[in-house]
Every structure is written in structure tokens, then in C-alpha cells.
Design a protein around this motif. Sequence first.
Motif, PDB file in Angstrom:
ATOM      1  N   GLU A 209      82.391  31.024 -26.919  1.00 31.49           N
ATOM      2  CA  GLU A 209      83.527  30.330 -27.522  1.00 31.49           C
ATOM      3  C   GLU A 209      83.219  29.943 -28.967  1.00 31.49           C
ATOM      4  O   GLU A 209      84.077  30.049 -29.849  1.00 31.49           O
ATOM      5  N   GLU A 210      81.993  29.500 -29.214  1.00 24.68           N
ATOM      6  CA  GLU A 210      81.599  29.076 -30.560  1.00 24.68           C
ATOM      7  C   GLU A 210      81.621  30.237 -31.548  1.00 24.68           C
ATOM      8  O   GLU A 210      82.141  30.115 -32.662  1.00 24.68           O
ATOM      9  N   TYR A 211      81.061  31.370 -31.138  1.00 21.46           N
ATOM     10  CA  TYR A 211      80.918  32.488 -32.065  1.00 21.46           C
ATOM     11  C   TYR A 211      82.165  33.366 -32.160  1.00 21.46           C
ATOM     12  O   TYR A 211      82.464  33.918 -33.217  1.00 21.46           O
ATOM     13  N   PHE A 212      82.884  33.507 -31.049  1.00 24.54           N
ATOM     14  CA  PHE A 212      83.982  34.468 -31.015  1.00 24.54           C
ATOM     15  C   PHE A 212      85.369  33.836 -31.088  1.00 24.54           C
ATOM     16  O   PHE A 212      86.320  34.503 -31.477  1.00 24.54           O
ATOM     17  N   LYS A 213      85.501  32.571 -30.691  1.00 28.33           N
ATOM     18  CA  LYS A 213      86.827  31.977 -30.574  1.00 28.33           C
ATOM     19  C   LYS A 213      87.113  30.872 -31.587  1.00 28.33           C
ATOM     20  O   LYS A 213      88.218  30.325 -31.602  1.00 28.33           O
ATOM     21  N   ALA A 214      86.141  30.525 -32.410  1.00 33.29           N
ATOM     22  CA  ALA A 214      86.378  29.503 -33.430  1.00 33.29           C
ATOM     23  C   ALA A 214      87.453  29.987 -34.401  1.00 33.29           C
ATOM     24  O   ALA A 214      87.622  31.196 -34.620  1.00 33.29           O
ATOM     25  N   GLU A 215      88.194  29.043 -34.992  1.00 30.98           N
ATOM     26  CA  GLU A 215      89.301  29.405 -35.878  1.00 30.98           C
ATOM     27  C   GLU A 215      88.857  30.263 -37.053  1.00 30.98           C
ATOM     28  O   GLU A 215      89.594  31.130 -37.517  1.00 30.98           O
ATOM     29  N   ASP A 216      87.643  30.017 -37.543  1.00 32.41           N
ATOM     30  CA  ASP A 216      87.169  30.770 -38.706  1.00 32.41           C
ATOM     31  C   ASP A 216      86.371  32.016 -38.323  1.00 32.41           C
ATOM     32  O   ASP A 216      85.809  32.696 -39.175  1.00 32.41           O
ATOM     33  N   SER A 217      86.333  32.344 -37.019  1.00 27.36           N
ATOM     34  CA  SER A 217      85.568  33.513 -36.583  1.00 27.36           C
ATOM     35  C   SER A 217      86.297  34.802 -36.946  1.00 27.36           C
ATOM     36  O   SER A 217      87.506  34.925 -36.748  1.00 27.36           O
TER      37      SER A 217
END
Length: 334
Positions: free
Chosen positions: A246-254
Motif C-alpha cells: 500500500e505504501e509503495y504502490f497505492k500512495a497518492e504520489d506513487s
Amino acid sequence: MTRRRLLPAILLAGILASVLLLAGCKSTEKGVSTWSANGGDPSFEKQEEVSADKLMQFGVYPQSKADSKIQSDIKSKVTIDEETGLWNECDDETMYARYDLETGYFIYAAKVDGVRQEEQYYMQCGEDLFLVEPLQWIVLETVGSDSIIISNKVIDGGRKYSDLYGECTWETSSIRDWLNGTGDYDARTGSAYNTQLNFINRAFTSDEISRIQTVSLTAADNETYGTDGGASTTDKIYLLSAAEFEEYFKAEDSEINAMAYATDYAVARGVSVGEDSEANWWLRDPGAKTYMLGVNRAGTVTEGGYSVHDTTEGIRPVLRVPTSLLQRVEVSAE
């Protein structure tokens, strides 16, 4: 040495060669896939793959299916001698090819005007050969002088998360053993991993392995299903947790595509794919009882996960290495 004394050694060499051929792609017991056609997401549609200029190279692995002519040439000319049990080597006007017993690879080099060209390496899986190519990675995060990277594609599969029946955690999983070359290859037989079978030794040189960082990992308990995440571990090669995904792939700035696409070799190994080769892949957190979480073809984490005996899920290794070891993928000018 007499022929009688030679026979046991010849038979042993033949048996070992057969084991290595099958090691890269033995027949696997197919699990029951829990996929729907759209990956469980009615809004499912193909996403763009990561552009080559954003990828890094490190290590090698079988990936693309070999050209049909190369396959035909190798299979017809590099065979096991029926009398000696040893591999025949081909060195004619058009090609040089042999089977390397130590690595389990077929080595092939075309000839132009009788001059041998650069050697290529091929792994056999089923009836086909697959070219050993540089592994391509996505940089997830830079930490000081290191980079945390994940394989750009699903590179392998056809493996149960656990060879044992019952509940499983990342700590006790067979996939963890296979990735790191530790523990038992098959918990039912107790046969240990060797350098021809595990991921880390096939993908990287001994020097590269020594530079891969050992990291401390945890796996979260699943509160919804009441399943235990297991003990913390220290590993060189690992899978993402659901929180890390979620942190690496789903963050708004990802800018990283959450969908993953499988290599030809991974498909041959048994990974289930859609029409564009999109595939589901494992994470390291538990799902429902005897299930582990994964990412589906639409690029979202599955709620209950997949059975630890399902062999249709793919694998995307994660590791932390010095950034200086990574090489940019060369992009040809069009």
C-alpha cells in the motif's frame, strides 16, 4: 579405468543431468485458482507497464521463450549419448552448443562466417527453452546509499507457499526457503536446497549475494481472520507485506503500476495469467486460515488471500542492495 568401473560414474552423471533439467521446471501439482476473469474488480483494465528508462538491472534469470530455430538446433544437436550417458557437444560451422552440468543451462553461440559469437544461456522448462537475461527492477525507495527494489515482473511461480499442510507464516514458508536458499526444499522429504534449485544462487553471483543486505522483517497478524503473522525473520530476499504494498504502490504520489505482468518463464512454471499476461502475486502476510495474502491481477490486495497450496500465484522478489550495484536499463533510440 575399465568400462565396468566407468559405468557407475556415467550413470551418476546422467541422473544428475536429468535432475538439473527438471529442477528448473519440474511438473507441479496445480492448485485451485481463486481468480475471476476480471481479478475480482469490475473496473479492471490493463495499466501501462513501467517504462524501461525507470528500471534498473541486477542479476540474471530465465525469462523470454527462446527463438524456435535456436530451440530446434539445441534440442537436435545437444543430446545424451545412449551408450555413454554423457551429453554430446555441438561445434559445427553454424553453431556451438553444450549442456553445462554445473548450472543446468544450455550454452549456445551462433557462428558467422565460422566465427563464434557471444554465448547465450538457456534454461529448459517443459518442452521449451528460456533465455537467461538481466533481471529488471523497480526502485521502491532509496535509503542512504542503498535501494529497496522489487522485480519489475512476476519472474517465477508454480510453487506452493508451504509444502506442509496446516497454517503457514512467512517464517515457516517454503517460498522463503526457496528465495534465500535455506531450510528444506521439500519439507515432506527433507531434501535440502542446492545451488541449482534456489532463487538467490541462480540469480546472483557469490559477490552479488555478499552485497545484498540482510534485513529484519515482520508479518502482521490478520485481525479479520484471527491468523498469526508469525515470528520476525532476517532475510536477504523477501516478499512485500500488505502495508508495504500500500505504501509503495497505492500512495497518492506513487507512479508505480500496481498490476504485474509475468515473464514467459513464469507462465511456463505455472503462473495463471490474463490475456495481457497480467498475474497475481504473493505477499508475506497471512490471510484466512491456511491462506496467505496476495495481489490480484487488478493490482489490489486480496481480502482473504490464496491457499498456501495454490501453485498459480507468481513471485516478485524484493531486496535491499547498494545503489552503486544497479545498472540502468539501456533504452534503444527509435
